[in-house]
Design a protein around this motif. Structure first.
Motif, mmCIF file in Angstrom:
data_model
loop_
_atom_site.group_PDB
_atom_site.id
_atom_site.type_symbol
_atom_site.label_atom_id
_atom_site.label_comp_id
_atom_site.label_asym_id
_atom_site.label_seq_id
_atom_site.Cartn_x
_atom_site.Cartn_y
_atom_site.Cartn_z
ATOM 1 N N LEU A 79 0.855 -1.176 0.000
ATOM 2 C CA LEU A 79 0.000 0.000 0.000
ATOM 3 C C LEU A 79 0.895 1.230 0.000
ATOM 4 C CD1 LEU A 79 -2.953 1.170 0.526
ATOM 5 C CD2 LEU A 79 -2.276 1.200 2.935
ATOM 6 N N TYR A 80 0.453 2.284 -0.684
ATOM 7 C CA TYR A 80 1.239 3.512 -0.760
ATOM 8 C C TYR A 80 0.391 4.724 -0.357
ATOM 9 C CZ TYR A 80 4.028 0.488 -3.791
ATOM 10 O OH TYR A 80 4.764 -0.559 -4.307
ATOM 11 N N LEU A 81 1.091 5.755 0.072
ATOM 12 C CA LEU A 81 0.464 7.048 0.283
ATOM 13 C C LEU A 81 1.439 8.112 -0.202
ATOM 14 C CD1 LEU A 81 -2.096 8.468 1.411
ATOM 15 C CD2 LEU A 81 -0.787 8.863 3.518
ATOM 16 N N GLN A 82 1.115 8.719 -1.324
ATOM 17 C CA GLN A 82 1.916 9.818 -1.845
ATOM 18 C C GLN A 82 1.415 11.107 -1.207
ATOM 19 O OE1 GLN A 82 4.608 9.823 -4.035
ATOM 20 N NE2 GLN A 82 4.738 11.992 -3.490
ATOM 21 N N MET A 83 2.305 11.795 -0.532
ATOM 22 C CA MET A 83 1.919 13.008 0.182
ATOM 23 C C MET A 83 2.676 14.184 -0.408
ATOM 24 S SD MET A 83 1.845 11.600 4.097
ATOM 25 C CE MET A 83 3.611 11.441 4.206
ATOM 26 N N ASN A 84 1.937 15.113 -0.996
ATOM 27 C CA ASN A 84 2.522 16.306 -1.602
ATOM 28 C C ASN A 84 2.059 17.548 -0.852
ATOM 29 O OD1 ASN A 84 3.654 14.656 -3.629
ATOM 30 N ND2 ASN A 84 1.835 14.879 -4.916
ATOM 31 N N SER A 85 2.750 18.639 -1.078
ATOM 32 C CA SER A 85 2.398 19.924 -0.458
ATOM 33 C C SER A 85 2.186 19.769 1.042
ATOM 34 C CB SER A 85 1.128 20.499 -1.113
ATOM 35 O OG SER A 85 1.301 20.652 -2.499
ATOM 36 N N LEU A 86 3.115 19.124 1.664
ATOM 37 C CA LEU A 86 2.964 18.837 3.090
ATOM 38 C C LEU A 86 2.957 20.108 3.925
ATOM 39 C CD1 LEU A 86 5.178 15.667 3.221
ATOM 40 C CD2 LEU A 86 2.825 15.807 4.051
ATOM 41 N N LYS A 87 2.171 20.053 4.996
ATOM 42 C CA LYS A 87 2.014 21.174 5.906
ATOM 43 C C LYS A 87 2.462 20.749 7.313
ATOM 44 C CE LYS A 87 -2.176 22.579 3.408
ATOM 45 N NZ LYS A 87 -3.628 22.872 3.540
ATOM 46 N N PRO A 88 2.839 21.697 8.141
ATOM 47 C CA PRO A 88 3.216 21.340 9.515
ATOM 48 C C PRO A 88 2.124 20.561 10.246
ATOM 49 C CG PRO A 88 3.935 23.557 9.037
ATOM 50 C CD PRO A 88 3.111 23.113 7.852
ATOM 51 N N GLU A 89 0.873 20.851 9.942
ATOM 52 C CA GLU A 89 -0.228 20.143 10.600
ATOM 53 C C GLU A 89 -0.367 18.693 10.149
ATOM 54 O OE1 GLU A 89 -0.367 23.110 9.023
ATOM 55 O OE2 GLU A 89 -2.299 23.362 7.975
ATOM 56 N N ASP A 90 0.408 18.288 9.156
ATOM 57 C CA ASP A 90 0.429 16.876 8.760
ATOM 58 C C ASP A 90 1.372 16.065 9.642
ATOM 59 O OD1 ASP A 90 0.321 17.981 5.359
ATOM 60 O OD2 ASP A 90 -1.344 17.118 6.514
ATOM 61 N N THR A 91 2.114 16.733 10.504
ATOM 62 C CA THR A 91 3.039 16.045 11.397
ATOM 63 C C THR A 91 2.286 15.085 12.307
ATOM 64 O OG1 THR A 91 4.641 17.851 11.396
ATOM 65 C CG2 THR A 91 4.686 16.349 13.273
ATOM 66 N N ALA A 92 2.682 13.817 12.264
ATOM 67 C CA ALA A 92 2.005 12.783 13.042
ATOM 68 C C ALA A 92 2.706 11.448 12.829
ATOM 69 C CB ALA A 92 0.543 12.651 12.624
#
Length: 125
Positions: A79-92
């Protein structure tokens, strides 16, 4: 024995990208819906995205729509998750899980039986 293992987390600057991967063994991967969940310090675990066993149906939390893309390769049990345009609130801490449901509504944590140990994603501002 079921094993679910996430990888790909790390430290990235805001606006950057990461690709998370999750490999599963000891289960019938192609028969199970798969999801990504995350938990930030002091917050409850929340659903980020899920994908049906066939890949035909997906769900995204409003906070990640248009920035994250979930996909799966049943031949590789991955399984994959491509994460673009990351924001500080994505920190987890991001968790991969195998479960029984994936629809237009947020998947319920209780419906996901097999979980990985998580991979940390930290987005600096």
């Amino acid at each position: 024995q079921v094993q679910v293992v996430e990888s790909g987390g790390g430290l990235v600057q805001a606006g950057g990208s990461l690709r998370l991967s999750c490999t599963a063994s000891g289960l019938t991967f192609h028969d199970l819906h798969m999801g990504w969940f995350r938990q930030a310090p002091g917050k409850e675990r929340e659903a980020v995205s899920c994908i049906s066993w066939s890949g035909d149906s997906t769900y995204y939390a409003d906070s990640v729509k248009g920035r994250f893309t979930i996909s799966r390769d049943n031949a590789k049990n991955t399984l994959y998750l491509q994460m673009n345009s990351l924001k500080p609130e994505d920190t987890a801490m991001y968790y991969c899980a195998a479960g029984l449901s994936c629809s237009v509504k947020a998947p319920r944590i209780l419906e996901y039986k097999y979980w990985g140990q998580g991979t940390q994603v930290t987005v600096s501002s």
